[in-house]
Scaffold this motif. Structure first.
Motif, PDB file in Angstrom:
ATOM      1  N   HIS A   1       0.873  -1.183   0.009  1.00  0.00           N
ATOM      2  CA  HIS A   1      -0.184  -0.084   0.238  1.00  0.00           C
ATOM      3  C   HIS A   1       0.980   1.251  -0.227  1.00  0.00           C
ATOM      4  O   HIS A   1       0.386   2.378  -0.448  1.00  0.00           O
ATOM      5  N   THR A   2       2.030   1.289   0.750  1.00  0.00           N
ATOM      6  CA  THR A   2       2.884   2.504   0.768  1.00  0.00           C
ATOM      7  C   THR A   2       3.502   2.774  -0.776  1.00  0.00           C
ATOM      8  O   THR A   2       3.529   3.874  -1.142  1.00  0.00           O
ATOM      9  N   ALA A   3       3.797   1.799  -1.505  1.00  0.00           N
ATOM     10  CA  ALA A   3       4.314   1.824  -2.809  1.00  0.00           C
ATOM     11  C   ALA A   3       3.266   2.369  -3.563  1.00  0.00           C
ATOM     12  O   ALA A   3       3.590   3.237  -4.436  1.00  0.00           O
ATOM     13  N   GLU A   4       2.099   1.804  -3.598  1.00  0.00           N
ATOM     14  CA  GLU A   4       1.108   2.303  -4.290  1.00  0.00           C
ATOM     15  C   GLU A   4       0.691   3.784  -4.170  1.00  0.00           C
ATOM     16  O   GLU A   4       0.258   4.371  -5.095  1.00  0.00           O
ATOM     17  N   ARG A   5       0.928   4.120  -2.949  1.00  0.00           N
ATOM     18  CA  ARG A   5       0.299   5.604  -2.668  1.00  0.00           C
ATOM     19  C   ARG A   5       1.465   6.583  -3.436  1.00  0.00           C
ATOM     20  O   ARG A   5       1.254   7.606  -3.908  1.00  0.00           O
ATOM     21  N   LEU A   6       2.720   6.035  -3.328  1.00  0.00           N
ATOM     22  CA  LEU A   6       3.723   6.787  -4.114  1.00  0.00           C
ATOM     23  C   LEU A   6       3.603   6.682  -5.664  1.00  0.00           C
ATOM     24  O   LEU A   6       3.703   7.761  -6.508  1.00  0.00           O
ATOM     25  N   VAL A   7       2.998   5.671  -6.277  1.00  0.00           N
ATOM     26  CA  VAL A   7       2.902   5.488  -7.448  1.00  0.00           C
ATOM     27  C   VAL A   7       1.666   6.396  -7.903  1.00  0.00           C
ATOM     28  O   VAL A   7       1.838   7.060  -8.877  1.00  0.00           O
ATOM     29  N   ASP A   8       0.734   6.423  -6.982  1.00  0.00           N
ATOM     30  CA  ASP A   8      -0.499   7.514  -7.336  1.00  0.00           C
ATOM     31  C   ASP A   8      -0.003   8.898  -7.355  1.00  0.00           C
ATOM     32  O   ASP A   8      -0.580   9.670  -8.188  1.00  0.00           O
ATOM     33  N   ALA A   9       1.193   9.211  -6.668  1.00  0.00           N
ATOM     34  CA  ALA A   9       1.284  10.554  -6.726  1.00  0.00           C
ATOM     35  C   ALA A   9       2.283  11.088  -7.871  1.00  0.00           C
ATOM     36  O   ALA A   9       2.151  11.983  -8.323  1.00  0.00           O
ATOM     37  N   ILE A  10       2.776   9.869  -8.357  1.00  0.00           N
ATOM     38  CA  ILE A  10       3.837  10.267  -9.732  1.00  0.00           C
ATOM     39  C   ILE A  10       3.174   9.860 -11.043  1.00  0.00           C
ATOM     40  O   ILE A  10       3.686  10.240 -12.058  1.00  0.00           O
ATOM     41  N   VAL A  11       2.269   8.829 -11.031  1.00  0.00           N
ATOM     42  CA  VAL A  11       1.855   8.559 -12.150  1.00  0.00           C
ATOM     43  C   VAL A  11       0.782   9.483 -13.126  1.00  0.00           C
ATOM     44  O   VAL A  11       0.209   9.993 -12.731  1.00  0.00           O
ATOM     45  N   ASP A  12       1.103   9.510 -14.213  1.00  0.00           N
ATOM     46  CA  ASP A  12       0.035  10.230 -15.371  1.00  0.00           C
ATOM     47  C   ASP A  12      -0.993   9.507 -15.555  1.00  0.00           C
ATOM     48  O   ASP A  12      -0.841   8.006 -15.862  1.00  0.00           O
ATOM     49  N   PRO A  13      -2.331   9.744 -15.483  1.00  0.00           N
ATOM     50  CA  PRO A  13      -3.361   8.906 -15.680  1.00  0.00           C
ATOM     51  C   PRO A  13      -3.418   8.225 -16.811  1.00  0.00           C
ATOM     52  O   PRO A  13      -3.935   6.950 -17.197  1.00  0.00           O
ATOM     53  N   ASN A  14      -2.633   8.485 -18.029  1.00  0.00           N
ATOM     54  CA  ASN A  14      -2.506   7.959 -19.376  1.00  0.00           C
ATOM     55  C   ASN A  14      -1.506   6.788 -19.327  1.00  0.00           C
ATOM     56  O   ASN A  14      -1.195   6.181 -20.387  1.00  0.00           O
ATOM     57  N   ASP A  15      -0.493   6.906 -18.418  1.00  0.00           N
ATOM     58  CA  ASP A  15       0.620   6.020 -18.476  1.00  0.00           C
ATOM     59  C   ASP A  15       0.324   4.849 -17.896  1.00  0.00           C
ATOM     60  O   ASP A  15      -0.629   4.326 -17.061  1.00  0.00           O
ATOM     61  N   SER A  16       1.147   3.743 -18.085  1.00  0.00           N
ATOM     62  CA  SER A  16       1.181   2.378 -17.499  1.00  0.00           C
ATOM     63  C   SER A  16       1.694   2.507 -16.079  1.00  0.00           C
ATOM     64  O   SER A  16       2.792   2.898 -15.506  1.00  0.00           O
ATOM     65  N   ARG A  17       1.186   1.943 -15.083  1.00  0.00           N
ATOM     66  CA  ARG A  17       1.344   1.938 -13.808  1.00  0.00           C
ATOM     67  C   ARG A  17       2.615   0.823 -13.530  1.00  0.00           C
ATOM     68  O   ARG A  17       3.110   1.194 -12.558  1.00  0.00           O
ATOM     69  N   ASP A  18       2.794   0.002 -14.419  1.00  0.00           N
ATOM     70  CA  ASP A  18       3.618  -1.129 -14.041  1.00  0.00           C
ATOM     71  C   ASP A  18       5.179  -0.408 -14.206  1.00  0.00           C
ATOM     72  O   ASP A  18       5.920  -0.665 -13.491  1.00  0.00           O
ATOM     73  N   PHE A  19       5.229   0.472 -14.982  1.00  0.00           N
ATOM     74  CA  PHE A  19       6.641   1.076 -15.233  1.00  0.00           C
ATOM     75  C   PHE A  19       6.877   1.929 -13.950  1.00  0.00           C
ATOM     76  O   PHE A  19       8.060   1.697 -13.338  1.00  0.00           O
ATOM     77  N   TYR A  20       5.978   2.623 -13.293  1.00  0.00           N
ATOM     78  CA  TYR A  20       5.945   3.366 -12.052  1.00  0.00           C
ATOM     79  C   TYR A  20       6.229   2.405 -10.857  1.00  0.00           C
ATOM     80  O   TYR A  20       6.947   2.950  -9.885  1.00  0.00           O
ATOM     81  N   ARG A  21       5.656   1.492 -10.940  1.00  0.00           N
ATOM     82  CA  ARG A  21       5.781   0.397  -9.795  1.00  0.00           C
ATOM     83  C   ARG A  21       7.250  -0.331  -9.698  1.00  0.00           C
ATOM     84  O   ARG A  21       7.844  -0.414  -8.699  1.00  0.00           O
TER      85      ARG A  21
ATOM     86  N   SER B   1       8.278   5.033 -25.901  1.00  0.00           N
ATOM     87  CA  SER B   1       8.661   6.564 -25.864  1.00  0.00           C
ATOM     88  C   SER B   1       7.711   7.506 -25.298  1.00  0.00           C
ATOM     89  O   SER B   1       6.398   7.454 -25.705  1.00  0.00           O
ATOM     90  N   GLY B   2       8.005   8.534 -24.750  1.00  0.00           N
ATOM     91  CA  GLY B   2       6.991   9.650 -24.058  1.00  0.00           C
ATOM     92  C   GLY B   2       6.636   9.379 -22.710  1.00  0.00           C
ATOM     93  O   GLY B   2       5.968  10.095 -22.008  1.00  0.00           O
ATOM     94  N   VAL B   3       6.996   8.267 -22.037  1.00  0.00           N
ATOM     95  CA  VAL B   3       6.239   7.845 -20.866  1.00  0.00           C
ATOM     96  C   VAL B   3       6.960   8.663 -19.881  1.00  0.00           C
ATOM     97  O   VAL B   3       8.368   8.691 -19.595  1.00  0.00           O
ATOM     98  N   GLY B   4       6.268   9.594 -18.966  1.00  0.00           N
ATOM     99  CA  GLY B   4       6.857  10.008 -17.665  1.00  0.00           C
ATOM    100  C   GLY B   4       7.548  11.599 -18.000  1.00  0.00           C
ATOM    101  O   GLY B   4       8.153  12.138 -17.230  1.00  0.00           O
ATOM    102  N   LYS B   5       7.257  12.068 -19.352  1.00  0.00           N
ATOM    103  CA  LYS B   5       7.921  13.115 -19.801  1.00  0.00           C
ATOM    104  C   LYS B   5       7.399  14.378 -18.922  1.00  0.00           C
ATOM    105  O   LYS B   5       6.050  14.699 -18.785  1.00  0.00           O
TER     106      LYS B   5
END
Length: 77
Positions: A11-31, A69-73
């Motif tokens: 749950h703590t890692a998921e909260r961090l992912v929620d803070a940085i992920v763009d809604p259009n990007d894949s959550r797996d990359f940020y995890r 390409s373009g993820v996280g820009k």
């Protein structure tokens, strides 16, 4: 043994992912990125894992987060 789909994320890692992920990007990359840096913190604190099969092992993680390409820009950099 549990199925992969039935497992819950930390749950703590998921909260961090929620803070940085763009809604259009894949959550797996940020995890992968978040868990890599959490393991870096544990490694800097000299954490070890003790198993019945081996002596204590240092905490290490090798990860290659692949994304199109373009993820996280502008968001995670």
């Amino acid at each position: 043994m549990k199925d992969y789909e039935d497992m819950q994320y930390f749950h703590t890692a998921e909260r961090l992912v929620d803070a940085i992920v763009d809604p259009n990007d894949s959550r797996d990359f940020y995890r992968i990125v978040v868990n890599y840096y959490l393991s870096c913190v544990a490694s800097m604190m000299r954490a070890t894992v003790v198993t019945p099969h081996a002596d204590s092992q240092q905490v290490m993680m090798y990860a290659i987060p692949l994304a199109p390409s373009g993820v996280g820009k502008g968001r995670s950099t």
